[in-house]
Design a protein around this motif. Structure first.
Motif, PDB file in Angstrom:
ATOM      1  N   ILE A 112      -5.740  70.317 -24.582  1.00  0.00           N
ATOM      2  CA  ILE A 112      -7.115  70.018 -24.177  1.00  0.00           C
ATOM      3  C   ILE A 112      -7.957  69.975 -25.444  1.00  0.00           C
ATOM      4  O   ILE A 112      -7.971  70.938 -26.215  1.00  0.00           O
ATOM      5  N   ARG A 113      -8.642  68.853 -25.662  1.00  0.00           N
ATOM      6  CA  ARG A 113      -9.467  68.727 -26.857  1.00  0.00           C
ATOM      7  C   ARG A 113     -10.941  68.662 -26.519  1.00  0.00           C
ATOM      8  O   ARG A 113     -11.323  68.159 -25.459  1.00  0.00           O
ATOM      9  N   PHE A 114     -11.759  69.191 -27.412  1.00  0.00           N
ATOM     10  CA  PHE A 114     -13.207  69.100 -27.319  1.00  0.00           C
ATOM     11  C   PHE A 114     -13.664  68.140 -28.408  1.00  0.00           C
ATOM     12  O   PHE A 114     -13.591  68.453 -29.597  1.00  0.00           O
ATOM     13  N   SER A 115     -14.127  66.970 -28.009  1.00  0.00           N
ATOM     14  CA  SER A 115     -14.568  65.977 -28.977  1.00  0.00           C
ATOM     15  C   SER A 115     -15.459  64.964 -28.276  1.00  0.00           C
ATOM     16  O   SER A 115     -15.220  64.617 -27.117  1.00  0.00           O
ATOM     17  N   ASP A 116     -16.477  64.478 -28.994  1.00  0.00           N
ATOM     18  CA  ASP A 116     -17.324  63.459 -28.382  1.00  0.00           C
ATOM     19  C   ASP A 116     -16.657  62.091 -28.377  1.00  0.00           C
ATOM     20  O   ASP A 116     -17.234  61.109 -27.923  1.00  0.00           O
ATOM     21  N   GLU A 117     -15.408  62.022 -28.858  1.00  0.00           N
ATOM     22  CA  GLU A 117     -14.621  60.787 -28.804  1.00  0.00           C
ATOM     23  C   GLU A 117     -13.709  60.734 -27.573  1.00  0.00           C
ATOM     24  O   GLU A 117     -13.026  59.730 -27.351  1.00  0.00           O
ATOM     25  N   VAL A 118     -13.651  61.813 -26.803  1.00  0.00           N
ATOM     26  CA  VAL A 118     -12.747  61.874 -25.657  1.00  0.00           C
ATOM     27  C   VAL A 118     -13.162  60.864 -24.595  1.00  0.00           C
ATOM     28  O   VAL A 118     -14.340  60.720 -24.271  1.00  0.00           O
ATOM     29  N   ASP A 119     -12.197  60.130 -24.042  1.00  0.00           N
ATOM     30  CA  ASP A 119     -12.423  59.276 -22.880  1.00  0.00           C
ATOM     31  C   ASP A 119     -11.105  59.077 -22.151  1.00  0.00           C
ATOM     32  O   ASP A 119     -10.060  59.592 -22.564  1.00  0.00           O
ATOM     33  N   LEU A 120     -11.146  58.335 -21.045  1.00  0.00           N
ATOM     34  CA  LEU A 120      -9.949  58.177 -20.228  1.00  0.00           C
ATOM     35  C   LEU A 120      -8.824  57.490 -20.990  1.00  0.00           C
ATOM     36  O   LEU A 120      -7.653  57.837 -20.843  1.00  0.00           O
ATOM     37  N   GLN A 121      -9.168  56.491 -21.807  1.00  0.00           N
ATOM     38  CA  GLN A 121      -8.127  55.780 -22.532  1.00  0.00           C
ATOM     39  C   GLN A 121      -7.394  56.709 -23.492  1.00  0.00           C
ATOM     40  O   GLN A 121      -6.160  56.678 -23.590  1.00  0.00           O
ATOM     41  N   GLU A 122      -8.152  57.555 -24.177  1.00  0.00           N
ATOM     42  CA  GLU A 122      -7.533  58.458 -25.136  1.00  0.00           C
ATOM     43  C   GLU A 122      -6.588  59.444 -24.452  1.00  0.00           C
ATOM     44  O   GLU A 122      -5.455  59.650 -24.908  1.00  0.00           O
ATOM     45  N   VAL A 123      -7.044  60.054 -23.346  1.00  0.00           N
ATOM     46  CA  VAL A 123      -6.177  61.032 -22.690  1.00  0.00           C
ATOM     47  C   VAL A 123      -4.951  60.362 -22.064  1.00  0.00           C
ATOM     48  O   VAL A 123      -3.873  60.954 -21.999  1.00  0.00           O
ATOM     49  N   ILE A 148     -12.674  67.431 -23.048  1.00  0.00           N
ATOM     50  CA  ILE A 148     -14.075  67.488 -22.651  1.00  0.00           C
ATOM     51  C   ILE A 148     -14.877  66.739 -23.704  1.00  0.00           C
ATOM     52  O   ILE A 148     -14.715  66.980 -24.911  1.00  0.00           O
ATOM     53  N   LYS A 149     -15.716  65.839 -23.247  1.00  0.00           N
ATOM     54  CA  LYS A 149     -16.441  64.954 -24.144  1.00  0.00           C
ATOM     55  C   LYS A 149     -17.697  65.646 -24.672  1.00  0.00           C
ATOM     56  O   LYS A 149     -18.808  65.425 -24.206  1.00  0.00           O
ATOM     57  N   ILE A 150     -17.490  66.497 -25.683  1.00  0.00           N
ATOM     58  CA  ILE A 150     -18.605  67.203 -26.322  1.00  0.00           C
ATOM     59  C   ILE A 150     -18.299  67.359 -27.809  1.00  0.00           C
ATOM     60  O   ILE A 150     -17.135  67.309 -28.226  1.00  0.00           O
ATOM     61  N   ASP A 151     -19.331  67.572 -28.583  1.00  0.00           N
ATOM     62  CA  ASP A 151     -19.182  68.029 -29.961  1.00  0.00           C
ATOM     63  C   ASP A 151     -19.353  69.542 -29.927  1.00  0.00           C
ATOM     64  O   ASP A 151     -20.472  70.043 -29.728  1.00  0.00           O
ATOM     65  N   PRO A 152     -18.276  70.318 -30.082  1.00  0.00           N
ATOM     66  CA  PRO A 152     -18.379  71.779 -29.919  1.00  0.00           C
ATOM     67  C   PRO A 152     -19.333  72.438 -30.901  1.00  0.00           C
ATOM     68  O   PRO A 152     -19.824  73.540 -30.636  1.00  0.00           O
ATOM     69  N   LYS A 153     -19.630  71.769 -32.015  1.00  0.00           N
ATOM     70  CA  LYS A 153     -20.534  72.353 -33.006  1.00  0.00           C
ATOM     71  C   LYS A 153     -21.982  72.395 -32.514  1.00  0.00           C
ATOM     72  O   LYS A 153     -22.799  73.127 -33.065  1.00  0.00           O
ATOM     73  N   LYS A 154     -22.268  71.616 -31.485  1.00  0.00           N
ATOM     74  CA  LYS A 154     -23.634  71.545 -30.979  1.00  0.00           C
ATOM     75  C   LYS A 154     -23.937  72.614 -29.925  1.00  0.00           C
ATOM     76  O   LYS A 154     -25.056  72.688 -29.419  1.00  0.00           O
ATOM     77  N   TYR A 155     -22.928  73.408 -29.579  1.00  0.00           N
ATOM     78  CA  TYR A 155     -23.115  74.404 -28.515  1.00  0.00           C
ATOM     79  C   TYR A 155     -22.828  75.803 -29.034  1.00  0.00           C
ATOM     80  O   TYR A 155     -21.986  76.001 -29.931  1.00  0.00           O
ATOM     81  N   THR A 156     -23.499  76.778 -28.453  1.00  0.00           N
ATOM     82  CA  THR A 156     -23.259  78.177 -28.805  1.00  0.00           C
ATOM     83  C   THR A 156     -21.938  78.635 -28.185  1.00  0.00           C
ATOM     84  O   THR A 156     -21.370  77.973 -27.313  1.00  0.00           O
ATOM     85  N   THR A 157     -21.467  79.797 -28.636  1.00  0.00           N
ATOM     86  CA  THR A 157     -20.229  80.349 -28.084  1.00  0.00           C
ATOM     87  C   THR A 157     -20.354  80.572 -26.582  1.00  0.00           C
ATOM     88  O   THR A 157     -19.433  80.287 -25.813  1.00  0.00           O
ATOM     89  N   GLU A 161     -18.136  78.755 -23.650  1.00  0.00           N
ATOM     90  CA  GLU A 161     -17.380  79.515 -22.654  1.00  0.00           C
ATOM     91  C   GLU A 161     -17.711  79.030 -21.248  1.00  0.00           C
ATOM     92  O   GLU A 161     -16.803  78.846 -20.415  1.00  0.00           O
ATOM     93  N   ARG A 162     -18.989  78.787 -20.977  1.00  0.00           N
ATOM     94  CA  ARG A 162     -19.370  78.301 -19.646  1.00  0.00           C
ATOM     95  C   ARG A 162     -18.787  76.916 -19.385  1.00  0.00           C
ATOM     96  O   ARG A 162     -18.298  76.636 -18.276  1.00  0.00           O
ATOM     97  N   ILE A 163     -18.807  76.058 -20.385  1.00  0.00           N
ATOM     98  CA  ILE A 163     -18.231  74.712 -20.237  1.00  0.00           C
ATOM     99  C   ILE A 163     -16.736  74.795 -19.965  1.00  0.00           C
ATOM    100  O   ILE A 163     -16.200  74.132 -19.074  1.00  0.00           O
ATOM    101  N   THR A 164     -16.045  75.635 -20.750  1.00  0.00           N
ATOM    102  CA  THR A 164     -14.587  75.772 -20.599  1.00  0.00           C
ATOM    103  C   THR A 164     -14.225  76.318 -19.230  1.00  0.00           C
ATOM    104  O   THR A 164     -13.305  75.829 -18.569  1.00  0.00           O
TER     105      THR A 164
END
Length: 511
Positions: A112-123, A148-157, A161-164
């Motif tokens: 499972i990757r956290f990246s703003d590049e994630v989409d259906l084609q990639e998975v 999950i299509k996010i940049d993890p650096k933009k969110y707090t711990t 955790e809530r997203i995960t």
């Protein structure tokens, strides 16, 4: 809002040609400069590249076309969206995905990757690669992938955790996770921390499942993880390249002497995989002369100190200022064009394409990343006599050790716990007999070194080394037998193994 795309009925899905896809191909929503700069506009995207490699191998596999179509199609896709409140009081809508490519063996397995590049084609593409990767190294899993299509650096711990946990809740509700169903693992942007959150959330929904720890791998040791998992992929890369260097045909093509000692290595990507690959090469006598990262690359023909460089970048966030003797390359991708014995792309997909393939000066390329070379570039490299050790073989160390962790969780016992002292006792008796016959006693240090029983990490390393040795040997045998490149050979082996499972079961409801 949930979108669940299930597999089509077999009668509708199976086409006369295995090229017919059962589901639509999704365009990539976002593409970064890093995955586009090396490629011409008409070069295939990641998923298309995987399909092209598959098609080339399928024609040589001697497998029934109907079975080939069944293997190629993605079994199930899940897309979920949910809100998350940010620190400034706004609401972000989070998108999550999970693809199960093949359930010929269960559970399915994939990161499972956290990246703003994630989409259906990639998975989809990564799930397909996982299917073939598991088959190549004889790990009894089907392939899956999620993100999950996010940049993890933009969110707090706390927000991460809530997203995960919310994403895991969706997987639980849709039956896309479980020790016997679907077992995720870390990937880009995730690690042991996120895997602990996933496991704990799964347990809340499955309180009576005694095997709940096996719902995810890549966990911390204290949470049921296995020693050796962090370095597994990088170590597998080292084992695989070391095996290929022993083959006479590789020595003839590259001019290398057949051992790791003294070879020059360039690594693109200094994350978990690239760092450990570089570290194991350095520890075994190789000279790491170049390392690439997002902002810049660093090059020193005299060799870099991998550990010191890693710590410097960890402290400063860049290679700049590391050493006066090293050269900083402002355009990061140029590190791929440095003259070296072994080039290891360990970053993103599509790093070597038609725009830069002719500038590659390496004698051997080992794909530590997924899909770093486009099909057109791959053909050019092979035509130039530059062997490519493919991703579905070389970076399978992670899933191999994940398999070991899953076995540990199901058996509820640490590897080595039952036999370590027995092994030491047996060795002690043998040493005593040798000392008596030789008339010489060993020093305490010598005795400890000889009689030491295998720890968990020793057994994990041993299992990984044997797995990579056998997979490399199988790939080489098929390549030589059919006179094809190693990528095609690995795909052929994987396709034939999967087809054997499907056809052996009768493929229920096919007719």
């Amino acid at each position: 809002m949930n979108l669940l795309l299930k597999r089509l009925p077999s009668t509708a899905r199976l086409a006369p040609s295995y090229r017919a896809l059962a589901i639509p191909t999704y365009s990539r929503f976002l593409s970064t400069h890093a995955t586009q700069s090396a490629c011409d506009p008409d070069e295939p995207h990641f998923l298309q590249s995987v399909e092209m490699y598959y098609d080339d191998a399928a024609r040589l596999s001697n497998v029934n076309p109907g079975t080939l179509g069944h293997i190629k199609a993605v079994d199930s896709l899940l897309r979920v969206t949910f809100p998350i409140e940010t620190s400034d009081g706004k609401t972000d809508i989070i998108e999550g995905y999970r693809a199960q490519h093949s359930r010929h063996r269960l559970p399915v397995k994939g990161g499972i990757r956290f990246s703003d590049e994630v989409d259906l084609q990639e998975v989809e593409a990564l799930a397909a690669l996982m299917t073939f990767k598991c088959a190549v190294v004889d790990v009894p899993f089907g392939g899956a992938k999620g993100g999950i299509k996010i940049d993890p650096k933009k969110y707090t711990t706390e927000q991460l955790e809530r997203i995960t946990r919310r994403y895991t809740m969706e997987l639980c509700q849709k039956k896309f996770i479980g020790p016997g169903v679907d077992v995720p693992a870390p990937d880009v942007g995730t690690g042991p921390r996120e895997m602990s959150w996933i496991m704990d959330t799964y347990r809340q929904f499955n309180a009576s499942d005694v095997n709940a720890a096996g719902c995810v791998t890549g966990k911390p040791i204290a949470q049921g993880g296995v020693r050796g998992r962090n370095e597994a992929t990088g170590l597998g890369v080292f084992y695989g390249i070391r095996e290929f260097l022993k083959y006479p045909e590789i020595q003839k093509k590259t001019g290398l002497k057949g051992t790791v000692d003294g070879v020059s290595v360039v690594v693109q990507g200094f994350g978990n995989v690239g760092y450990f690959a570089a570290k194991f090469f350095e520890n075994n006598g190789a000279k790491v002369i170049g390392v690439g990262e997002r902002d810049c690359s660093i090059y020193d023909p005299k060799g870099l100190d991998v550990e010191a460089l890693f710590q410097f970048r960890k402290d400063n966030g860049t290679f700049r200022g590391y050493s006066a003797s090293a050269t900083i390359i402002d355009e990061p991708a140029k590190i791929l064009e440095v003259e070296c014995d072994i080039l290891i792309p360990a970053a993103l997909e599509r790093q070597i394409g038609l725009r830069n393939v002719d500038k590659i000066k390496a004698k051997l390329i080992g794909e530590a990343a997924n899909g770093p070379i486009t099909p057109g570039a791959h053909r050019k490299l092979e035509a130039r006599g530059i062997p490519v050790i493919p991703d579905l073989l070389l970076n399978a160390g992670g899933v191999t050790v994940s398999y070991f962790e899953w076995l540990k969780n199901l058996s509820h016992v640490r590897f080595g716990r039952m036999n370590k002292k027995w092994d030491e006792l047996s060795k002690t008796k043998l040493v005593s007999l040798v000392e008596e016959s030789a008339g010489r006693s060993l020093t305490e240090a010598e005795r400890k070194q000889i009689v030491h029983g295998a720890e968990e990490a020793d057994l994990i390393y041993s299992g990984l080394e044997d797995t990579m040795h056998e997979a490399c040997k199988e790939t080489r045998t098929t390549a030589n037998l059919k006179n094809i490149d190693y990528r095609t050979a690995a795909f052929v082996n994987a396709i034939q193994k999967i087809a054997t499972v499907y056809e052996g079961t009768g493929m229920i409801f096919m007719t």
